[in-house]
Design a protein around this motif. Structure first.
Motif, PDB file in Angstrom:
ATOM      1  N   PHE A 135      -1.781   4.291   3.658  1.00  0.00           N
ATOM      2  CA  PHE A 135      -3.120   4.222   3.081  1.00  0.00           C
ATOM      3  C   PHE A 135      -3.485   2.760   2.903  1.00  0.00           C
ATOM      4  CE2 PHE A 135      -6.019   4.102  -0.581  1.00  0.00           C
ATOM      5  CZ  PHE A 135      -6.996   4.959  -0.127  1.00  0.00           C
ATOM      6  N   GLN A 136      -4.697   2.392   3.277  1.00  0.00           N
ATOM      7  CA  GLN A 136      -5.177   1.030   3.087  1.00  0.00           C
ATOM      8  C   GLN A 136      -6.396   1.062   2.181  1.00  0.00           C
ATOM      9  OE1 GLN A 136      -5.788  -0.104   7.223  1.00  0.00           O
ATOM     10  NE2 GLN A 136      -4.012  -1.434   7.113  1.00  0.00           N
ATOM     11  N   VAL A 137      -6.318   0.336   1.081  1.00  0.00           N
ATOM     12  CA  VAL A 137      -7.434   0.238   0.143  1.00  0.00           C
ATOM     13  C   VAL A 137      -8.495  -0.664   0.759  1.00  0.00           C
ATOM     14  CG1 VAL A 137      -8.095  -0.478  -2.178  1.00  0.00           C
ATOM     15  CG2 VAL A 137      -5.853   0.542  -1.773  1.00  0.00           C
ATOM     16  N   ALA A 138      -9.738  -0.227   0.728  1.00  0.00           N
ATOM     17  CA  ALA A 138     -10.823  -0.974   1.360  1.00  0.00           C
ATOM     18  C   ALA A 138     -10.951  -2.392   0.802  1.00  0.00           C
ATOM     19  CB  ALA A 138     -12.138  -0.223   1.196  1.00  0.00           C
ATOM     20  N   ALA A 139     -10.937  -2.538  -0.508  1.00  0.00           N
ATOM     21  CA  ALA A 139     -11.161  -3.845  -1.126  1.00  0.00           C
ATOM     22  C   ALA A 139     -10.063  -4.847  -0.775  1.00  0.00           C
ATOM     23  CB  ALA A 139     -11.261  -3.693  -2.640  1.00  0.00           C
ATOM     24  N   THR A 140      -8.840  -4.388  -0.655  1.00  0.00           N
ATOM     25  CA  THR A 140      -7.724  -5.291  -0.358  1.00  0.00           C
ATOM     26  C   THR A 140      -7.912  -6.001   0.975  1.00  0.00           C
ATOM     27  OG1 THR A 140      -6.220  -3.924  -1.634  1.00  0.00           O
ATOM     28  CG2 THR A 140      -5.223  -5.409  -0.043  1.00  0.00           C
ATOM     29  N   PHE A 141      -8.431  -5.288   1.959  1.00  0.00           N
ATOM     30  CA  PHE A 141      -8.595  -5.839   3.303  1.00  0.00           C
ATOM     31  C   PHE A 141     -10.049  -6.167   3.635  1.00  0.00           C
ATOM     32  CE2 PHE A 141      -4.718  -3.348   3.302  1.00  0.00           C
ATOM     33  CZ  PHE A 141      -3.823  -4.252   3.827  1.00  0.00           C
ATOM     34  N   LYS A 142     -10.915  -6.041   2.632  1.00  0.00           N
ATOM     35  CA  LYS A 142     -12.349  -6.280   2.810  1.00  0.00           C
ATOM     36  C   LYS A 142     -12.935  -5.385   3.902  1.00  0.00           C
ATOM     37  CE  LYS A 142     -12.185 -10.765   0.824  1.00  0.00           C
ATOM     38  NZ  LYS A 142     -11.528 -11.989   0.935  1.00  0.00           N
ATOM     39  N   TYR A 143     -12.445  -4.129   3.924  1.00  0.00           N
ATOM     40  CA  TYR A 143     -12.979  -3.119   4.842  1.00  0.00           C
ATOM     41  C   TYR A 143     -14.123  -2.387   4.159  1.00  0.00           C
ATOM     42  CZ  TYR A 143      -8.600  -3.476   7.562  1.00  0.00           C
ATOM     43  OH  TYR A 143      -7.540  -3.898   8.313  1.00  0.00           O
ATOM     44  N   ARG A 144     -14.941  -1.750   4.944  1.00  0.00           N
ATOM     45  CA  ARG A 144     -16.030  -0.947   4.396  1.00  0.00           C
ATOM     46  C   ARG A 144     -15.506   0.318   3.748  1.00  0.00           C
ATOM     47  NH1 ARG A 144     -20.515   1.517   8.313  1.00  0.00           N
ATOM     48  NH2 ARG A 144     -18.758   2.857   8.739  1.00  0.00           N
ATOM     49  N   ASN A 145     -14.455   0.914   4.324  1.00  0.00           N
ATOM     50  CA  ASN A 145     -13.903   2.173   3.827  1.00  0.00           C
ATOM     51  C   ASN A 145     -12.394   2.079   3.679  1.00  0.00           C
ATOM     52  OD1 ASN A 145     -16.422   3.720   4.086  1.00  0.00           O
ATOM     53  ND2 ASN A 145     -16.099   3.495   6.277  1.00  0.00           N
ATOM     54  N   ALA A 146     -11.848   2.903   2.806  1.00  0.00           N
ATOM     55  CA  ALA A 146     -10.404   3.069   2.751  1.00  0.00           C
ATOM     56  C   ALA A 146      -9.965   3.738   4.050  1.00  0.00           C
ATOM     57  CB  ALA A 146     -10.021   3.927   1.553  1.00  0.00           C
ATOM     58  N   THR A 147      -8.691   3.585   4.390  1.00  0.00           N
ATOM     59  CA  THR A 147      -8.187   4.125   5.644  1.00  0.00           C
ATOM     60  C   THR A 147      -6.873   4.864   5.429  1.00  0.00           C
ATOM     61  OG1 THR A 147      -9.111   2.224   6.812  1.00  0.00           O
ATOM     62  CG2 THR A 147      -7.507   3.517   8.005  1.00  0.00           C
ATOM     63  N   ILE A 148      -6.764   6.032   6.045  1.00  0.00           N
ATOM     64  CA  ILE A 148      -5.489   6.734   6.139  1.00  0.00           C
ATOM     65  C   ILE A 148      -5.072   6.614   7.600  1.00  0.00           C
ATOM     66  CG2 ILE A 148      -4.320   8.966   6.072  1.00  0.00           C
ATOM     67  CD1 ILE A 148      -6.161   9.722   3.767  1.00  0.00           C
TER      68      ILE A 148
ATOM     69  N   MET B   3       0.844  -1.192   0.000  1.00  0.00           N
ATOM     70  CA  MET B   3       0.000   0.000   0.000  1.00  0.00           C
ATOM     71  C   MET B   3       0.882   1.246   0.000  1.00  0.00           C
ATOM     72  SD  MET B   3      -3.190  -1.055   0.279  1.00  0.00           S
ATOM     73  CE  MET B   3      -2.909  -2.601  -0.554  1.00  0.00           C
ATOM     74  N   PRO B   4       0.362   2.387  -0.483  1.00  0.00           N
ATOM     75  CA  PRO B   4       1.139   3.625  -0.461  1.00  0.00           C
ATOM     76  C   PRO B   4       1.413   4.089   0.972  1.00  0.00           C
ATOM     77  CG  PRO B   4      -0.826   3.855  -1.836  1.00  0.00           C
ATOM     78  CD  PRO B   4      -0.936   2.558  -1.107  1.00  0.00           C
ATOM     79  N   ALA B   5       2.613   4.581   1.197  1.00  0.00           N
ATOM     80  CA  ALA B   5       2.996   5.106   2.511  1.00  0.00           C
ATOM     81  C   ALA B   5       3.994   6.238   2.314  1.00  0.00           C
ATOM     82  CB  ALA B   5       3.619   4.000   3.361  1.00  0.00           C
ATOM     83  N   TYR B   6       4.121   7.057   3.328  1.00  0.00           N
ATOM     84  CA  TYR B   6       5.070   8.173   3.293  1.00  0.00           C
ATOM     85  C   TYR B   6       5.955   8.116   4.517  1.00  0.00           C
ATOM     86  CZ  TYR B   6       2.354   9.882  -0.537  1.00  0.00           C
ATOM     87  OH  TYR B   6       1.730   9.963  -1.750  1.00  0.00           O
ATOM     88  N   MET B   7       7.222   8.454   4.289  1.00  0.00           N
ATOM     89  CA  MET B   7       8.213   8.403   5.361  1.00  0.00           C
ATOM     90  C   MET B   7       8.609   9.808   5.787  1.00  0.00           C
ATOM     91  SD  MET B   7      10.670   5.489   3.695  1.00  0.00           S
ATOM     92  CE  MET B   7      10.914   6.472   2.245  1.00  0.00           C
ATOM     93  N   ASN B   8       9.112   9.920   7.010  1.00  0.00           N
ATOM     94  CA  ASN B   8       9.650  11.188   7.491  1.00  0.00           C
ATOM     95  C   ASN B   8      11.115  11.292   7.060  1.00  0.00           C
ATOM     96  OD1 ASN B   8      11.080   9.564   9.301  1.00  0.00           O
ATOM     97  ND2 ASN B   8       9.903  10.195  11.084  1.00  0.00           N
TER      98      ASN B   8
END
Length: 76
Positions: free
Chosen positions: A23-36, A9-14
């Protein structure tokens, strides 16, 4: 600051190379919503509570402004 794939999944580093935002795509994890989400190195602590993740449905302009501010603080 840099972008990378983190567990696919996309991520950002300091500046220290630690993942602070992901970022978590909803479909990948079978979540109801995407997550930041924010890791502890994001240093968003503000008193007794701090953001750790947000469900993303249909963000409006105010939501986007809030998320951009948190992203900038997290990677800054």
């Amino acid at each position: 600051m840099g972008a990378k794939a983190w567990y696919g999944m996309p991520a950002y580093m300091n500046a220290d190379g630690k993942v602070v935002v992901f970022f978590q795509v909803a479909a990948t994890f079978k979540y109801r919503n995407a997550t930041i989400g924010f890791q502890e190195d994001a240093k968003l602590d503000d008193g007794n509570t701090c953001p750790s993740s947000f469900a993303v449905t249909k963000p409006d302009a105010a939501d986007k402004k809030q998320l951009v501010a948190l992203l900038k603080k997290a990677v800054g």
